[in-house]
Design an enzyme around this catalytic site. Structure first.
Site, PDB file in Angstrom:
ATOM      1  N   SER A 120     -13.565  -2.709  -7.677  1.00 38.94           N
ATOM      2  CA  SER A 120     -12.440  -1.811  -7.513  1.00 38.94           C
ATOM      3  C   SER A 120     -12.952  -0.415  -7.177  1.00 38.94           C
ATOM      4  O   SER A 120     -13.439  -0.205  -6.085  1.00 38.94           O
ATOM      5  CB  SER A 120     -11.562  -1.803  -8.762  1.00 38.94           C
ATOM      6  OG  SER A 120     -10.363  -1.122  -8.514  1.00 38.94           O
ATOM      7  N   HIS A 125     -13.872  13.782 -10.720  1.00 39.05           N
ATOM      8  CA  HIS A 125     -13.488  15.082 -10.177  1.00 39.05           C
ATOM      9  C   HIS A 125     -13.824  16.127 -11.239  1.00 39.05           C
ATOM     10  O   HIS A 125     -13.546  15.919 -12.426  1.00 39.05           O
ATOM     11  CB  HIS A 125     -11.996  15.143  -9.853  1.00 39.05           C
ATOM     12  CG  HIS A 125     -11.523  14.059  -8.941  1.00 39.05           C
ATOM     13  ND1 HIS A 125     -11.788  14.055  -7.592  1.00 39.05           N
ATOM     14  CD2 HIS A 125     -10.826  12.925  -9.194  1.00 39.05           C
ATOM     15  CE1 HIS A 125     -11.257  12.977  -7.036  1.00 39.05           C
ATOM     16  NE2 HIS A 125     -10.675  12.268  -7.993  1.00 39.05           N
ATOM     17  N   CYS A 148     -11.552  -4.994 -11.335  1.00 39.89           N
ATOM     18  CA  CYS A 148     -10.838  -6.267 -11.315  1.00 39.89           C
ATOM     19  C   CYS A 148     -11.850  -7.362 -11.643  1.00 39.89           C
ATOM     20  O   CYS A 148     -13.037  -7.223 -11.367  1.00 39.89           O
ATOM     21  CB  CYS A 148     -10.212  -6.528  -9.952  1.00 39.89           C
ATOM     22  SG  CYS A 148      -8.900  -5.386  -9.508  1.00 39.89           S
TER      23      CYS A 148
END
Length: 272
Positions: A120, A125, A148
Protein backbone atom coordinates in the site's frame (compact mmCIF):
# COMPACT_ATOMS: atom_id res chain seq x y z
CA UNK A 1 -13.62 -9.66 19.40
CA UNK A 2 -14.49 -12.62 17.19
CA UNK A 3 -12.94 -16.02 17.67
CA UNK A 4 -11.38 -15.78 14.21
CA UNK A 5 -9.40 -12.76 15.40
CA UNK A 6 -7.56 -14.84 17.99
CA UNK A 7 -5.82 -17.16 15.56
CA UNK A 8 -5.65 -17.29 11.80
CA UNK A 9 -7.06 -20.73 10.97
CA UNK A 10 -9.35 -19.85 8.08
CA UNK A 11 -8.32 -20.34 4.44
CA UNK A 12 -8.75 -17.20 2.38
CA UNK A 13 -10.50 -16.88 -0.94
CA UNK A 14 -7.64 -15.24 -2.81
CA UNK A 15 -5.74 -12.26 -1.40
CA UNK A 16 -6.20 -10.83 2.11
CA UNK A 17 -8.17 -7.63 1.43
CA UNK A 18 -8.01 -6.11 4.93
CA UNK A 19 -6.44 -2.64 5.10
CA UNK A 20 -4.47 -1.90 8.28
CA UNK A 21 -3.56 1.73 8.82
CA UNK A 22 -1.32 3.16 11.53
CA UNK A 23 -1.39 6.95 11.70
CA UNK A 24 0.47 9.00 14.23
CA UNK A 25 1.71 12.45 15.05
CA UNK A 26 5.07 12.84 16.74
CA UNK A 27 5.87 16.13 18.49
CA UNK A 28 9.22 17.52 19.60
CA UNK A 29 8.97 20.63 21.83
CA UNK A 30 11.76 23.20 22.21
CA UNK A 31 12.42 26.66 23.66
CA UNK A 32 14.40 29.07 21.47
CA UNK A 33 15.06 32.34 23.29
CA UNK A 34 15.66 34.81 20.45
CA UNK A 35 14.37 35.24 16.91
CA UNK A 36 17.80 34.13 15.65
CA UNK A 37 17.66 30.98 17.78
CA UNK A 38 14.12 30.22 16.62
CA UNK A 39 15.28 30.54 13.02
CA UNK A 40 18.25 28.31 13.86
CA UNK A 41 15.97 25.66 15.37
CA UNK A 42 13.82 25.52 12.23
CA UNK A 43 16.96 25.24 10.08
CA UNK A 44 18.30 22.48 12.35
CA UNK A 45 15.08 20.48 12.08
CA UNK A 46 14.99 20.92 8.30
CA UNK A 47 18.54 19.60 8.08
CA UNK A 48 18.12 16.65 10.44
CA UNK A 49 14.75 15.58 9.02
CA UNK A 50 15.20 16.44 5.36
CA UNK A 51 13.60 14.35 2.60
CA UNK A 52 16.71 12.19 2.19
CA UNK A 53 16.84 11.27 5.89
CA UNK A 54 13.08 10.66 6.00
CA UNK A 55 13.38 8.38 2.96
CA UNK A 56 15.94 6.25 4.79
CA UNK A 57 13.71 6.05 7.88
CA UNK A 58 10.71 4.95 5.81
CA UNK A 59 12.84 2.46 3.89
CA UNK A 60 13.75 0.85 7.20
CA UNK A 61 10.06 0.82 8.17
CA UNK A 62 9.38 -1.11 4.99
CA UNK A 63 12.07 -3.62 5.92
CA UNK A 64 10.68 -4.03 9.42
CA UNK A 65 7.11 -4.84 8.34
CA UNK A 66 8.10 -7.27 5.55
CA UNK A 67 7.15 -5.19 2.52
CA UNK A 68 8.63 -4.26 -0.87
CA UNK A 69 9.09 -0.70 -2.08
CA UNK A 70 7.52 -0.03 -5.47
CA UNK A 71 7.99 3.73 -5.82
CA UNK A 72 9.33 6.72 -3.86
CA UNK A 73 8.41 10.40 -4.18
CA UNK A 74 10.06 12.98 -1.91
CA UNK A 75 10.26 16.74 -1.58
CA UNK A 76 11.93 19.38 0.60
CA UNK A 77 9.82 22.53 0.89
CA UNK A 78 10.66 26.22 1.00
CA UNK A 79 10.74 27.75 3.56
CA UNK A 80 10.53 24.59 5.70
CA UNK A 81 9.25 21.03 5.94
CA UNK A 82 9.56 17.88 3.86
CA UNK A 83 7.41 15.02 2.57
CA UNK A 84 8.06 11.47 1.46
CA UNK A 85 5.56 9.01 -0.04
CA UNK A 86 6.30 5.35 -0.72
CA UNK A 87 4.12 2.89 -2.58
CA UNK A 88 4.61 -0.55 -1.05
CA UNK A 89 3.30 -4.11 -1.37
CA UNK A 90 3.48 -7.43 0.46
CA UNK A 91 6.67 -9.42 -0.09
CA UNK A 92 6.20 -11.29 -3.36
CA UNK A 93 7.80 -14.48 -2.03
CA UNK A 94 5.20 -14.86 0.75
CA UNK A 95 2.68 -17.60 -0.02
CA UNK A 96 -0.89 -17.69 1.29
CA UNK A 97 -0.02 -20.53 3.65
CA UNK A 98 3.23 -19.07 5.03
CA UNK A 99 3.25 -17.70 8.58
CA UNK A 100 3.62 -14.00 9.33
CA UNK A 101 3.74 -13.08 13.01
CA UNK A 102 0.75 -11.02 14.15
CA UNK A 103 1.42 -11.47 17.86
CA UNK A 104 1.02 -8.45 20.13
CA UNK A 105 4.72 -7.96 20.73
CA UNK A 106 7.18 -5.10 20.16
CA UNK A 107 8.92 -4.75 16.84
CA UNK A 108 12.66 -4.04 16.51
CA UNK A 109 14.37 -0.97 17.90
CA UNK A 110 16.52 1.25 15.63
CA UNK A 111 19.65 -0.92 15.91
CA UNK A 112 17.84 -4.12 14.89
CA UNK A 113 16.28 -3.49 11.50
CA UNK A 114 15.44 -6.53 9.36
CA UNK A 115 13.22 -7.30 6.32
CA UNK A 116 11.33 -5.50 3.47
CA UNK A 117 8.07 -3.64 2.30
CA UNK A 118 5.13 -4.12 -0.14
CA UNK A 119 1.31 -3.50 -0.64
CA UNK A 120 0.00 0.00 0.00
CA UNK A 121 1.81 3.17 1.12
CA UNK A 122 3.89 4.95 3.74
CA UNK A 123 3.93 8.72 4.04
CA UNK A 124 5.59 11.30 6.26
CA UNK A 125 5.09 15.07 6.38
CA UNK A 126 7.00 17.40 8.70
CA UNK A 127 5.79 20.69 10.18
CA UNK A 128 8.40 22.81 12.02
CA UNK A 129 6.92 25.98 13.53
CA UNK A 130 7.69 28.60 16.17
CA UNK A 131 5.64 30.86 18.44
CA UNK A 132 7.14 34.39 18.28
CA UNK A 133 5.43 35.43 21.53
CA UNK A 134 6.93 32.99 24.03
CA UNK A 135 9.81 31.29 22.20
CA UNK A 136 8.18 27.85 22.13
CA UNK A 137 9.00 25.95 18.95
CA UNK A 138 7.46 22.65 17.90
CA UNK A 139 8.31 20.04 15.32
CA UNK A 140 5.50 17.73 14.20
CA UNK A 141 5.90 14.68 11.99
CA UNK A 142 2.72 13.08 10.61
CA UNK A 143 3.29 9.48 9.59
CA UNK A 144 0.90 7.02 7.94
CA UNK A 145 1.69 3.37 7.33
CA UNK A 146 -1.12 1.67 5.43
CA UNK A 147 -0.86 -1.98 4.39
CA UNK A 148 -3.04 -4.54 2.66
CA UNK A 149 -2.60 -8.26 3.24
CA UNK A 150 -1.18 -9.87 6.35
CA UNK A 151 1.74 -7.56 7.05
CA UNK A 152 1.22 -5.26 10.03
CA UNK A 153 2.41 -1.64 10.39
CA UNK A 154 2.42 -2.01 14.19
CA UNK A 155 5.81 -3.75 14.10
CA UNK A 156 7.47 -0.44 13.19
CA UNK A 157 6.21 1.55 16.20
CA UNK A 158 9.31 1.39 18.39
CA UNK A 159 11.66 2.12 15.51
CA UNK A 160 9.75 5.26 14.51
CA UNK A 161 9.37 6.60 18.06
CA UNK A 162 13.11 6.19 18.66
CA UNK A 163 14.06 7.89 15.38
CA UNK A 164 12.32 11.13 16.30
CA UNK A 165 12.76 13.16 19.49
CA UNK A 166 9.30 12.16 20.63
CA UNK A 167 7.96 14.24 23.50
CA UNK A 168 4.38 13.45 22.53
CA UNK A 169 3.08 10.65 20.33
CA UNK A 170 -0.56 10.37 19.24
CA UNK A 171 -1.38 7.11 17.45
CA UNK A 172 -4.40 5.65 15.68
CA UNK A 173 -4.68 2.12 14.33
CA UNK A 174 -7.65 1.00 12.28
CA UNK A 175 -8.54 -2.10 10.29
CA UNK A 176 -10.86 -1.38 7.38
CA UNK A 177 -12.82 -3.51 4.96
CA UNK A 178 -13.10 -7.28 5.07
CA UNK A 179 -11.64 -10.40 3.53
CA UNK A 180 -13.39 -13.67 2.70
CA UNK A 181 -12.55 -17.23 3.53
CA UNK A 182 -13.11 -20.04 1.06
CA UNK A 183 -16.58 -20.62 2.50
CA UNK A 184 -17.56 -17.04 1.63
CA UNK A 185 -17.67 -15.80 5.24
CA UNK A 186 -16.43 -12.24 5.80
CA UNK A 187 -13.63 -11.57 8.29
CA UNK A 188 -13.13 -8.00 9.55
CA UNK A 189 -9.90 -8.63 11.46
CA UNK A 190 -7.20 -11.28 11.16
CA UNK A 191 -5.21 -10.82 14.37
CA UNK A 192 -5.75 -10.29 18.08
CA UNK A 193 -5.26 -6.78 19.45
CA UNK A 194 -6.26 -5.24 22.77
CA UNK A 195 -4.22 -2.04 22.61
CA UNK A 196 -1.49 -0.35 20.58
CA UNK A 197 0.48 -0.34 23.85
CA UNK A 198 1.01 -4.09 23.51
CA UNK A 199 3.32 -3.41 20.56
CA UNK A 200 5.56 -1.05 22.50
CA UNK A 201 8.80 -2.17 24.15
CA UNK A 202 8.86 -2.10 27.96
CA UNK A 203 11.57 0.55 28.13
CA UNK A 204 9.56 2.76 25.76
CA UNK A 205 6.40 2.41 27.83
CA UNK A 206 8.30 3.22 31.02
CA UNK A 207 9.20 6.66 29.64
CA UNK A 208 5.67 7.80 28.84
CA UNK A 209 2.31 8.32 30.48
CA UNK A 210 -0.34 6.88 28.19
CA UNK A 211 -4.08 7.07 27.56
CA UNK A 212 -6.10 4.60 25.48
CA UNK A 213 -9.43 5.17 23.75
CA UNK A 214 -10.40 1.97 21.94
CA UNK A 215 -13.57 1.08 20.03
CA UNK A 216 -13.19 -2.68 19.80
CA UNK A 217 -16.37 -3.40 17.88
CA UNK A 218 -15.18 -1.02 15.13
CA UNK A 219 -11.55 -2.21 15.18
CA UNK A 220 -10.36 1.31 16.06
CA UNK A 221 -7.50 1.78 18.54
CA UNK A 222 -6.14 5.09 19.84
CA UNK A 223 -3.21 5.74 22.17
CA UNK A 224 -1.65 9.02 23.35
CA UNK A 225 1.80 9.20 24.96
CA UNK A 226 3.63 12.03 26.76
CA UNK A 227 7.07 11.90 28.35
CA UNK A 228 6.99 11.55 32.14
CA UNK A 229 10.34 13.08 33.06
CA UNK A 230 11.14 16.73 32.42
CA UNK A 231 14.72 18.02 32.22
CA UNK A 232 14.76 21.66 31.15
CA UNK A 233 18.15 21.33 29.43
CA UNK A 234 16.61 18.81 27.01
CA UNK A 235 14.22 21.50 25.78
CA UNK A 236 16.56 24.48 25.41
CA UNK A 237 18.08 25.37 22.03
CA UNK A 238 21.62 26.83 22.08
CA UNK A 239 21.39 27.81 25.77
CA UNK A 240 21.75 26.01 29.10
CA UNK A 241 19.50 26.19 32.15
CA UNK A 242 22.43 27.51 34.22
CA UNK A 243 22.61 30.53 31.90
CA UNK A 244 19.10 31.57 32.97
CA UNK A 245 17.82 33.17 36.15
CA UNK A 246 15.56 31.15 38.42
CA UNK A 247 12.62 33.30 37.32
CA UNK A 248 13.38 32.60 33.64
CA UNK A 249 13.78 28.87 34.26
CA UNK A 250 10.44 28.65 36.07
CA UNK A 251 8.62 30.68 33.42
CA UNK A 252 10.10 28.69 30.51
CA UNK A 253 9.29 25.40 32.23
CA UNK A 254 5.67 26.51 32.80
CA UNK A 255 5.35 27.52 29.15
CA UNK A 256 6.86 24.24 27.91
CA UNK A 257 4.66 22.12 30.17
CA UNK A 258 1.57 24.07 29.11
CA UNK A 259 2.47 23.54 25.44
CA UNK A 260 2.86 19.81 25.98
CA UNK A 261 -0.39 19.51 27.92
CA UNK A 262 -2.30 21.49 25.30
CA UNK A 263 -1.05 19.22 22.52
CA UNK A 264 -1.65 16.06 24.57
CA UNK A 265 -5.23 16.97 25.52
CA UNK A 266 -5.98 18.95 22.33
CA UNK A 267 -7.24 22.05 24.14
CA UNK A 268 -5.97 25.48 25.12
CA UNK A 269 -5.11 25.84 28.80
CA UNK A 270 -5.56 29.28 30.43
CA UNK A 271 -2.47 30.89 31.92
CA UNK A 272 -2.41 31.02 35.70
Amino acid sequence: MSKTAKKIKFKLQGFNNLTKTLSFNIYDICYARTAKQRKGYIEYIDEVYNAERLTQILTNVAYIIDANILNIARQDYDPQGASVTMLICEEASISLDSKISTDQEPGPLPDAVVAHLDKSHITVHTYPESNPHNGISTFRADIDVSTCGRISPLKALNYLIRNFDSDIVIMDYRIRGFTRDKGGRKHYIDHKINSIQNYLAKDTKSLYQMIDVNVYQENIFHTKMMLKQFDLDNYLFEIKALDLSQYEREKIERDLRREMMEIFYAENIPKI
